[in-house]
Scaffold this motif. Structure first.
Motif, PDB file in Angstrom:
ATOM      1  N   LEU A  27      -8.549  -6.868  -3.135  1.00  0.00           N
ATOM      2  CA  LEU A  27      -8.710  -5.988  -1.971  1.00  0.00           C
ATOM      3  C   LEU A  27      -8.734  -4.547  -2.452  1.00  0.00           C
ATOM      4  O   LEU A  27      -7.833  -4.123  -3.172  1.00  0.00           O
ATOM      5  N   ALA A  28      -9.746  -3.787  -2.058  1.00  0.00           N
ATOM      6  CA  ALA A  28      -9.856  -2.382  -2.469  1.00  0.00           C
ATOM      7  C   ALA A  28     -10.055  -1.483  -1.258  1.00  0.00           C
ATOM      8  O   ALA A  28     -10.663  -1.887  -0.261  1.00  0.00           O
ATOM      9  N   HIS A  29      -9.518  -0.265  -1.357  1.00  0.00           N
ATOM     10  CA  HIS A  29      -9.743   0.738  -0.309  1.00  0.00           C
ATOM     11  C   HIS A  29      -9.685   2.125  -0.941  1.00  0.00           C
ATOM     12  O   HIS A  29      -9.360   2.267  -2.125  1.00  0.00           O
ATOM     13  N   ALA A  30      -9.980   3.150  -0.155  1.00  0.00           N
ATOM     14  CA  ALA A  30     -10.119   4.504  -0.717  1.00  0.00           C
ATOM     15  C   ALA A  30      -8.930   5.416  -0.444  1.00  0.00           C
ATOM     16  O   ALA A  30      -8.933   6.574  -0.868  1.00  0.00           O
ATOM     17  N   LEU A  31      -7.894   4.925   0.253  1.00  0.00           N
ATOM     18  CA  LEU A  31      -6.758   5.770   0.616  1.00  0.00           C
ATOM     19  C   LEU A  31      -5.680   5.765  -0.474  1.00  0.00           C
ATOM     20  O   LEU A  31      -5.644   4.871  -1.326  1.00  0.00           O
ATOM     21  N   ASN A  32      -4.773   6.757  -0.395  1.00  0.00           N
ATOM     22  CA  ASN A  32      -3.697   6.796  -1.387  1.00  0.00           C
ATOM     23  C   ASN A  32      -2.509   5.935  -0.944  1.00  0.00           C
ATOM     24  O   ASN A  32      -2.460   5.453   0.194  1.00  0.00           O
ATOM     25  N   GLU A  33      -1.540   5.769  -1.848  1.00  0.00           N
ATOM     26  CA  GLU A  33      -0.429   4.840  -1.605  1.00  0.00           C
ATOM     27  C   GLU A  33       0.570   5.331  -0.566  1.00  0.00           C
ATOM     28  O   GLU A  33       1.423   4.567  -0.103  1.00  0.00           O
ATOM     29  N   GLU A  34       0.503   6.613  -0.182  1.00  0.00           N
ATOM     30  CA  GLU A  34       1.423   7.140   0.822  1.00  0.00           C
ATOM     31  C   GLU A  34       0.920   6.894   2.235  1.00  0.00           C
ATOM     32  O   GLU A  34       1.670   7.016   3.202  1.00  0.00           O
ATOM     33  N   HIS A  35      -0.335   6.559   2.356  1.00  0.00           N
ATOM     34  CA  HIS A  35      -0.950   6.437   3.676  1.00  0.00           C
ATOM     35  C   HIS A  35      -0.417   5.203   4.414  1.00  0.00           C
ATOM     36  O   HIS A  35      -0.237   4.140   3.807  1.00  0.00           O
ATOM     37  N   PRO A  36      -0.162   5.328   5.739  1.00  0.00           N
ATOM     38  CA  PRO A  36       0.367   4.175   6.501  1.00  0.00           C
ATOM     39  C   PRO A  36      -0.564   2.973   6.536  1.00  0.00           C
ATOM     40  O   PRO A  36      -0.108   1.849   6.722  1.00  0.00           O
ATOM     41  N   VAL A  37      -1.859   3.191   6.342  1.00  0.00           N
ATOM     42  CA  VAL A  37      -2.777   2.055   6.270  1.00  0.00           C
ATOM     43  C   VAL A  37      -2.530   1.267   4.985  1.00  0.00           C
ATOM     44  O   VAL A  37      -2.543   0.031   4.988  1.00  0.00           O
ATOM     45  N   HIS A  38      -2.301   1.959   3.885  1.00  0.00           N
ATOM     46  CA  HIS A  38      -1.988   1.273   2.617  1.00  0.00           C
ATOM     47  C   HIS A  38      -0.683   0.490   2.760  1.00  0.00           C
ATOM     48  O   HIS A  38      -0.578  -0.640   2.264  1.00  0.00           O
ATOM     49  N   ILE A  39       0.296   1.071   3.447  1.00  0.00           N
ATOM     50  CA  ILE A  39       1.572   0.381   3.652  1.00  0.00           C
ATOM     51  C   ILE A  39       1.358  -0.889   4.477  1.00  0.00           C
ATOM     52  O   ILE A  39       1.971  -1.928   4.229  1.00  0.00           O
ATOM     53  N   GLY A  40       0.455  -0.817   5.451  1.00  0.00           N
ATOM     54  CA  GLY A  40       0.107  -2.000   6.228  1.00  0.00           C
ATOM     55  C   GLY A  40      -0.552  -3.071   5.362  1.00  0.00           C
ATOM     56  O   GLY A  40      -0.311  -4.274   5.539  1.00  0.00           O
ATOM     57  N   ILE A  41      -1.362  -2.641   4.412  1.00  0.00           N
ATOM     58  CA  ILE A  41      -2.027  -3.587   3.500  1.00  0.00           C
ATOM     59  C   ILE A  41      -0.999  -4.242   2.572  1.00  0.00           C
ATOM     60  O   ILE A  41      -1.105  -5.433   2.260  1.00  0.00           O
ATOM     61  N   LEU A  42      -0.004  -3.482   2.139  1.00  0.00           N
ATOM     62  CA  LEU A  42       1.078  -4.066   1.331  1.00  0.00           C
ATOM     63  C   LEU A  42       1.803  -5.156   2.116  1.00  0.00           C
ATOM     64  O   LEU A  42       2.180  -6.194   1.563  1.00  0.00           O
ATOM     65  N   GLU A  43       1.998  -4.914   3.411  1.00  0.00           N
ATOM     66  CA  GLU A  43       2.641  -5.916   4.256  1.00  0.00           C
ATOM     67  C   GLU A  43       1.761  -7.164   4.379  1.00  0.00           C
ATOM     68  O   GLU A  43       2.254  -8.295   4.366  1.00  0.00           O
ATOM     69  N   MET A  44       0.455  -6.968   4.477  1.00  0.00           N
ATOM     70  CA  MET A  44      -0.474  -8.093   4.528  1.00  0.00           C
ATOM     71  C   MET A  44      -0.366  -8.928   3.253  1.00  0.00           C
ATOM     72  O   MET A  44      -0.372 -10.163   3.305  1.00  0.00           O
ATOM     73  N   ALA A  45      -0.266  -8.256   2.119  1.00  0.00           N
ATOM     74  CA  ALA A  45      -0.119  -8.962   0.840  1.00  0.00           C
ATOM     75  C   ALA A  45       1.179  -9.759   0.806  1.00  0.00           C
ATOM     76  O   ALA A  45       1.206 -10.917   0.359  1.00  0.00           O
ATOM     77  N   LYS A  66      -3.729 -15.086   9.698  1.00  0.00           N
ATOM     78  CA  LYS A  66      -2.399 -14.798  10.246  1.00  0.00           C
ATOM     79  C   LYS A  66      -1.746 -13.619   9.535  1.00  0.00           C
ATOM     80  O   LYS A  66      -1.110 -12.768  10.166  1.00  0.00           O
ATOM     81  N   ALA A  67      -1.914 -13.556   8.227  1.00  0.00           N
ATOM     82  CA  ALA A  67      -1.355 -12.427   7.463  1.00  0.00           C
ATOM     83  C   ALA A  67      -1.979 -11.118   7.920  1.00  0.00           C
ATOM     84  O   ALA A  67      -1.285 -10.098   8.072  1.00  0.00           O
ATOM     85  N   ALA A  68      -3.279 -11.117   8.154  1.00  0.00           N
ATOM     86  CA  ALA A  68      -3.978  -9.912   8.618  1.00  0.00           C
ATOM     87  C   ALA A  68      -3.518  -9.519  10.019  1.00  0.00           C
ATOM     88  O   ALA A  68      -3.209  -8.348  10.283  1.00  0.00           O
ATOM     89  N   ASP A  69      -3.447 -10.490  10.937  1.00  0.00           N
ATOM     90  CA  ASP A  69      -3.047 -10.206  12.318  1.00  0.00           C
ATOM     91  C   ASP A  69      -1.623  -9.672  12.393  1.00  0.00           C
ATOM     92  O   ASP A  69      -1.348  -8.690  13.101  1.00  0.00           O
ATOM     93  N   ASP A  70      -0.708 -10.298  11.667  1.00  0.00           N
ATOM     94  CA  ASP A  70       0.694  -9.870  11.708  1.00  0.00           C
ATOM     95  C   ASP A  70       0.884  -8.524  11.012  1.00  0.00           C
ATOM     96  O   ASP A  70       1.718  -7.712  11.433  1.00  0.00           O
ATOM     97  N   ALA A  71       0.094  -8.281   9.977  1.00  0.00           N
ATOM     98  CA  ALA A  71       0.152  -6.971   9.306  1.00  0.00           C
ATOM     99  C   ALA A  71      -0.369  -5.883  10.239  1.00  0.00           C
ATOM    100  O   ALA A  71       0.128  -4.752  10.220  1.00  0.00           O
ATOM    101  N   SER A  72      -1.355  -6.193  11.056  1.00  0.00           N
ATOM    102  CA  SER A  72      -1.894  -5.231  12.019  1.00  0.00           C
ATOM    103  C   SER A  72      -0.807  -4.804  13.013  1.00  0.00           C
ATOM    104  O   SER A  72      -0.649  -3.622  13.312  1.00  0.00           O
ATOM    105  N   THR A  73      -0.047  -5.784  13.527  1.00  0.00           N
ATOM    106  CA  THR A  73       1.045  -5.480  14.465  1.00  0.00           C
ATOM    107  C   THR A  73       2.079  -4.572  13.809  1.00  0.00           C
ATOM    108  O   THR A  73       2.541  -3.592  14.405  1.00  0.00           O
ATOM    109  N   TYR A  74       2.424  -4.895  12.566  1.00  0.00           N
ATOM    110  CA  TYR A  74       3.382  -4.083  11.799  1.00  0.00           C
ATOM    111  C   TYR A  74       2.835  -2.678  11.572  1.00  0.00           C
ATOM    112  O   TYR A  74       3.538  -1.677  11.766  1.00  0.00           O
ATOM    113  N   GLN A  75       1.562  -2.597  11.177  1.00  0.00           N
ATOM    114  CA  GLN A  75       0.951  -1.318  10.839  1.00  0.00           C
ATOM    115  C   GLN A  75       0.869  -0.385  12.044  1.00  0.00           C
ATOM    116  O   GLN A  75       1.017   0.828  11.929  1.00  0.00           O
ATOM    117  N   GLN A  76       0.633  -0.940  13.225  1.00  0.00           N
ATOM    118  CA  GLN A  76       0.561  -0.122  14.438  1.00  0.00           C
ATOM    119  C   GLN A  76       1.886   0.605  14.698  1.00  0.00           C
ATOM    120  O   GLN A  76       1.901   1.746  15.164  1.00  0.00           O
TER     121      GLN A  76
END
Length: 345
Positions: free
Chosen positions: A41-59, A269-279
């Protein structure tokens, strides 16, 4: 002679046993390694960004739900390219999953354009009733012919203008400013309608471009404005909230079609639950980001939004020549903005 033969047989038998044990251990090792599917999985944001934190939760969730059978290997900070590059890598099967803005997806899947219509969403409840309801789910599937299947949406908040030269109190103040936009026709049209001069640039180039005067302004959400450190060169942030453009988690159909039903269920399921967390963490991040940029000396402006809304009204007429998208716009407008329940359109 019999004794010698017996010794020889015993040693040979032992050697065969050793070889068999080693072979079994090697086979088990290979099987064990093969049983773990590692998805890139790749993206363009840095590790401090809340979207990256949401992706860590998905992982984390994917590893938990699959009991270690599926894992994500994450490449952040544009290591593998910017958003358009990442989508193209997915299309040729060189990348499995990415996070991109619906703004970038417009160039690949036309239906995402409706999310880049200024002031299309009335409030946060309306936004998520659309995204998590039938409209949003249908749009996620529209990318399959282009090898880009949507898994879920992540919160990317509201986009507002920030500038280096002067405060923006109304659309009049945007006139003549070179404003960085993402490479999407909808963004070009919006900035033109507001009187600015749209200038496409990748997010990674933007800090230097603002610093050197290549552009005078840009637009983004508070967490991106803060984590990118653009506040160091832009001391005016106008909360006009002209766009509410979601981020989208995209999986390539090359990968998706190779998964069995159980693996698809784990990943979804990992993506959906990570979305709820990320919001949830997104809301916290917006508050914290605004506090920190204010402490850094940024003037935060809350203008009357009506003049901005009036300037972009003409953009809705562009859908007259696109009946399917116009129908989508009407469905979005008809979705409830008062009750936190998914629409039934």
């Amino acid at each position: 002679m019999r004794h010698t033969t017996s010794i020889f047989y015993s040693k040979s038998h032992f050697l065969i046993k050793v070889i068999l044990i080693c072979f079994v251990m090697l086979l088990e090792s290979c099987t064990s390694k093969q049983s773990v599917k590692t998805l890139k999985l790749a993206h363009a944001l840095n590790e401090e960004h809340p979207v990256h934190i949401g992706i860590l939760e998905m992982a984390r969730l994917l590893n938990e739900y699959s009991e270690g059978k599926m894992q994500l290997k994450i490449f952040s900070n544009g290591q593998l390219g910017q958003e358009r590059d990442l989508l193209e890598l997915i299309q040729i099967g060189s990348l499995d999953i990415t996070k991109v803005s619906a703004n970038t997806l417009e160039n690949f899947v036309p239906e995402y354009k409706v999310f880049i219509t200024p002031y299309i969403f009335k409030n946060k409840i309306h936004t998520w009733n659309v995204l998590e309801g039938s409209i949003g789910k249908k749009i996620l599937q529209q990318g399959e012919p282009y090898k880009l299947r949507g898994l879920c949406y992540f919160d990317a908040g509201n986009r507002s203008f920030y500038s280096t030269k002067k405060p923006v109190n109304s659309p009049i103040d945007l006139k003549g400013l070179k404003i960085r936009v993402m490479n999407s026709q909808s963004s070009f049209d919006m900035v033109n309608a507001l009187g600015g001069s749209p200038t496409p640039l990748s997010f990674g180039e933007l800090y230097t471009a603002l610093q050197q005067g290549v552009v005078d302004a840009a637009e983004n959400n508070p967490p991106s404005f803060y984590t990118s450190k653009h506040y160091e060169v832009c001391k005016y942030y106008t909360i006009d909230e002209h766009l509410t453009v979601p981020d989208v988690i995209i999986v390539g159909t090359y990968l998706w079609n190779s998964l069995n039903d159980q693996e698809k269920q784990w990943l979804q399921k990992a993506a959906d639950d990570a979305s709820t967390y990320q919001q949830k963490i997104w809301a916290q991040s917006v508050t914290e980001s605004l506090e920190k940029i204010k402490e850094a000396g940024v003037q935060i402006i809350y203008p009357d939004k009506l003049p901005f809304q009036q300037k972009v009204e003409s953009l809705y007429k562009t859908y007259d020549k696109q009946p399917s998208l116009k129908k989508l716009i009407k469905k979005i407008q008809a979705t409830s903005s008062k009750n936190n329940i998914h629409d039934t359109n």
